[in-house]
Write an enzyme that holds these catalytic residues in place. Sequence first.
Site, mmCIF file in Angstrom:
data_model
loop_
_atom_site.group_PDB
_atom_site.id
_atom_site.type_symbol
_atom_site.label_atom_id
_atom_site.label_comp_id
_atom_site.label_asym_id
_atom_site.label_seq_id
_atom_site.Cartn_x
_atom_site.Cartn_y
_atom_site.Cartn_z
ATOM 1 N N HIS A 196 -9.654 1.303 4.545
ATOM 2 C CA HIS A 196 -8.395 1.487 5.297
ATOM 3 C C HIS A 196 -8.650 2.433 6.468
ATOM 4 O O HIS A 196 -9.438 3.388 6.342
ATOM 5 C CB HIS A 196 -7.319 2.059 4.370
ATOM 6 C CG HIS A 196 -5.964 1.996 4.986
ATOM 7 N ND1 HIS A 196 -5.540 2.906 5.928
ATOM 8 C CD2 HIS A 196 -4.957 1.101 4.852
ATOM 9 C CE1 HIS A 196 -4.320 2.583 6.327
ATOM 10 N NE2 HIS A 196 -3.949 1.489 5.690
ATOM 11 N N GLY A 205 2.745 -0.927 4.346
ATOM 12 C CA GLY A 205 2.889 0.481 3.997
ATOM 13 C C GLY A 205 4.358 0.822 3.783
ATOM 14 O O GLY A 205 4.939 0.531 2.737
ATOM 15 N N GLY A 206 4.987 1.399 4.799
ATOM 16 C CA GLY A 206 6.360 1.921 4.704
ATOM 17 C C GLY A 206 7.352 0.996 4.009
ATOM 18 O O GLY A 206 8.081 1.423 3.107
ATOM 19 N N GLY A 256 2.438 2.381 10.892
ATOM 20 C CA GLY A 256 3.415 3.459 10.758
ATOM 21 C C GLY A 256 4.106 3.811 12.068
ATOM 22 O O GLY A 256 4.794 4.824 12.155
ATOM 23 N N ASN A 312 0.868 -1.177 0.000
ATOM 24 C CA ASN A 312 0.000 0.000 0.000
ATOM 25 C C ASN A 312 0.906 1.229 0.000
ATOM 26 O O ASN A 312 1.485 1.561 1.024
ATOM 27 C CB ASN A 312 -0.915 -0.017 1.238
ATOM 28 C CG ASN A 312 -1.795 1.219 1.301
ATOM 29 O OD1 ASN A 312 -1.826 2.020 0.360
ATOM 30 N ND2 ASN A 312 -2.506 1.381 2.400
ATOM 31 N N TRP A 313 1.017 1.841 -1.172
ATOM 32 C CA TRP A 313 1.931 2.987 -1.298
ATOM 33 C C TRP A 313 1.376 4.221 -0.587
ATOM 34 O O TRP A 313 2.093 5.183 -0.376
ATOM 35 C CB TRP A 313 2.175 3.315 -2.768
ATOM 36 C CG TRP A 313 3.013 2.309 -3.496
ATOM 37 C CD1 TRP A 313 3.511 1.117 -3.015
ATOM 38 C CD2 TRP A 313 3.485 2.406 -4.853
ATOM 39 N NE1 TRP A 313 4.240 0.482 -3.980
ATOM 40 C CE2 TRP A 313 4.238 1.249 -5.125
ATOM 41 C CE3 TRP A 313 3.325 3.356 -5.863
ATOM 42 C CZ2 TRP A 313 4.843 1.027 -6.371
ATOM 43 C CZ3 TRP A 313 3.921 3.134 -7.098
ATOM 44 C CH2 TRP A 313 4.673 1.981 -7.348
ATOM 45 N N LYS A 314 0.093 4.215 -0.295
ATOM 46 C CA LYS A 314 -0.562 5.408 0.285
ATOM 47 C C LYS A 314 -0.260 6.611 -0.621
ATOM 48 O O LYS A 314 -0.190 6.443 -1.838
ATOM 49 C CB LYS A 314 -0.116 5.613 1.731
ATOM 50 C CG LYS A 314 -0.284 4.331 2.561
ATOM 51 C CD LYS A 314 -0.133 4.525 4.029
ATOM 52 C CE LYS A 314 -0.314 3.175 4.744
ATOM 53 N NZ LYS A 314 -0.285 3.290 6.184
ATOM 54 N N GLU A 331 -5.618 -4.688 10.437
ATOM 55 C CA GLU A 331 -4.575 -3.691 10.666
ATOM 56 C C GLU A 331 -4.857 -2.944 11.969
ATOM 57 O O GLU A 331 -5.664 -2.005 11.976
ATOM 58 C CB GLU A 331 -4.531 -2.685 9.517
ATOM 59 C CG GLU A 331 -4.238 -3.300 8.166
ATOM 60 C CD GLU A 331 -3.636 -2.284 7.195
ATOM 61 O OE1 GLU A 331 -2.555 -2.555 6.679
ATOM 62 O OE2 GLU A 331 -4.239 -1.218 6.994
ATOM 63 N N SER A 350 3.268 -2.104 10.430
ATOM 64 C CA SER A 350 4.709 -2.215 10.614
ATOM 65 C C SER A 350 5.265 -3.593 10.263
ATOM 66 O O SER A 350 6.142 -4.108 10.954
ATOM 67 C CB SER A 350 5.101 -1.802 12.049
ATOM 68 O OG SER A 350 4.739 -0.450 12.277
ATOM 69 N N GLU A 381 -7.035 4.797 7.625
ATOM 70 C CA GLU A 381 -6.779 6.213 7.345
ATOM 71 C C GLU A 381 -7.978 6.853 6.651
ATOM 72 O O GLU A 381 -8.300 8.014 6.898
ATOM 73 C CB GLU A 381 -5.495 6.348 6.505
ATOM 74 C CG GLU A 381 -4.266 6.071 7.356
ATOM 75 C CD GLU A 381 -3.087 5.471 6.611
ATOM 76 O OE1 GLU A 381 -3.035 5.550 5.371
ATOM 77 O OE2 GLU A 381 -2.203 4.904 7.287
HETATM 78 P P1 13P Z 1 2.882 0.446 7.763
HETATM 79 O O1 13P Z 1 3.390 -0.842 7.153
HETATM 80 O O2 13P Z 1 3.645 1.650 7.286
HETATM 81 O O3 13P Z 1 2.753 0.352 9.242
HETATM 82 O O4 13P Z 1 1.407 0.660 7.175
HETATM 83 C C1 13P Z 1 0.485 -0.362 7.298
HETATM 84 C C2 13P Z 1 -0.694 -0.013 6.479
HETATM 85 O O5 13P Z 1 -1.461 0.856 6.820
HETATM 86 C C3 13P Z 1 -0.886 -0.751 5.224
HETATM 87 O O6 13P Z 1 -2.148 -0.492 4.683
#
Ligand code: 13P
Length: 253
Positions: A97, A236-237, A175, A9-11, A169, A215, A99
Amino acid sequence: MRKQIAAANWKMNCTFQEGEKLLDDILGAEIELANHQLAIFAVPYPYLLMTRSEVEEEQNYYVASQNCHHKKSGAYTGEVSAAMLHSMNVNYCVVGHSERREYNGETNAMLAEKVNLCFENFITPIFCCGEPLNIREAGTQNDYVAAQLKESLFHLPADKVKNIVIAYEPIWAIGTGKTASTEQAQEIHQYLRSVIAGQYGEEVANEIPILYGGSVKANNAKELFSCADVDGGLVGGASLVAGDFIEIIKALK
Ligand code: 13P
């Protein structure tokens, strides 16, 4: 074997050129996926076609949207519908998600509409659930995530729901560098599967991949994915660093 999925997930990260390079670097590793293994890239809308053409020739690599709108079509400036995604051959869409729930006010009821529209358009929803820190501290995470499933998914017939992908999640792990322990992950994944089994039966529940997100890193993916009910990750990251995501793909069961 149930599908095992490494989903990036590049966000809201990467320029177009950075995204192209990231994909080139990851695909350049030429990881051969087994039949039951998938790598999925959830990229920003303007990168969908580029990503689709990057993965098109690769076995079991796919593109996903990070969202779609909860209405079919119409006067919703700036929004993208599930039908539009389908017309671009996008087969996966992240729905709900945390967010988007937090910053865009997405409710369980709205997410039920998005899930319906995805299925109407032959798109597999990657449905996200997960509790905030205060709920985890109060120890009521099971009820919280069960309500998310019930209110957004349990109107679906079994032959639809069995095609969904779920991503658990925990918001406190996103994050933050703070990962759920393997025990915590396995416990709640197993619980989520039992909730699905309660509604749809064991057979359906055993078919649905449940990904862990929060994470996931190159150095903890293998341990997390080794849990019986953890079927990969939504990342994500670490999905923004080619070498790290390569390791995460390789960590799939
Ligand atoms: P991180 O891997 O950066 O914690 O993000 C998780 C996430 O929200 C994937 O959708």
